[in-house]
Write an enzyme that holds these catalytic residues in place. Sequence first.
Site, short mmCIF file in Angstrom:
data_model
loop_
_atom_site.label_atom_id
_atom_site.label_comp_id
_atom_site.label_asym_id
_atom_site.label_seq_id
_atom_site.Cartn_x
_atom_site.Cartn_y
_atom_site.Cartn_z
CG ASP A 1 -1.83 -1.18 1.12
OD1 ASP A 1 -2.46 -1.51 0.21
OD2 ASP A 1 -2.22 -1.64 2.44
CD GLU B 1 -8.95 -4.02 -0.29
OE1 GLU B 1 -9.48 -3.94 0.76
OE2 GLU B 1 -8.19 -5.09 -0.64
#
Length: 354
Positions: A72, A243
């Site tokens: 991420d 997401e």
Amino acid sequence: MINNIVQAERTALLIPHRPQRTSNTYRSWLVPCAVFASILLFVYASWAPQVLVREYPNSEPLNGPLSPWLHDPGIAKGPSGTYVLASTGAGLPLRTSTDRVNWIDGGMVFPEGNPSATEEFTGARWSVLWAPDVTYVNGSWWVYYAASSLGSQKSGIFLARSETGLNGTWKDHGLVISSSSSVNWNAIDPNLAIDGDKWYLVFGSYWGGIKLLALDPATGLAKNPANSLIGLSRRYEDNGSEEAPFLFHNGPHWFLFTSWGSCCAGNSSTYSIHVSRSPSIQGPFVDRDGILAIDGGGTEILASHGTIYGPGGQSVFLDEDGPVLVYHYSAQRPHMYNLGLNRLSFKTGWPVVI
């Protein structure tokens, strides 16, 4: 089987004409065999499953401590030309670079341990914090990050700030928004989006999809969390696996990037990056086929290819040579991730990875 048919056809078509050695019987079955082989090829091509061959570019060459755990990623560039990269991990690990190619260890946002308020959502003081979003604005570095646990809606998004972006200089500014099983959304994967004098936080994962929250620009905190959420995107297939939202403005449009599929499974990862766009940051967003993002729309722009498995967890920043897509991808072993960087072209009005 198909190779044998092709070889038979080639053999039939390439045999030289030698009348003195070719009997009438041989000629009588040679032509029908060639015709039959051609028919078989046509039937196979018509009925065989069509395999989608993805051709995407690999990441730009990168050096430094960028694996085996870099998940991420978020990158911002400061006024001195230094890039700051933050990623998922205990204390929120940092890396820095002066050229976007060579990276060095930059310490952590919280080298002395995570803020105590995150324990309510992670269950431990020194636990992994998720998906930091890093921005340089108004003379400061801002990082929004999430505290949660796998598969849980008990999640919180927090804000930290620093004047320098260096190890140990960050101050936590507290909780921005939280979620629980009593709502249909999940407060993880934050991204700060600034539209003129208006600030927003886009976030979300699975459940009710991607949400937009109005922020107070003076504090970076929520104006009214309970009443100001706007739904931007929601996927209904594959258990609603969407997401890591990120909003980026280019030309007349806001582009919403999200990750679809499952991450973190090595070469079995199905993560891929999708995009939709809108003239308004509040939507509605549509993909290239005109499907509303809130109805499951999203155009794929990057997916597994070659030895790049499950690219996702993306962000975008503007550099001197144009917009840059930032993402992680899985190595062949589960739970090992590398950094990927590619420039984006918007020449067609839609982002293309180059």
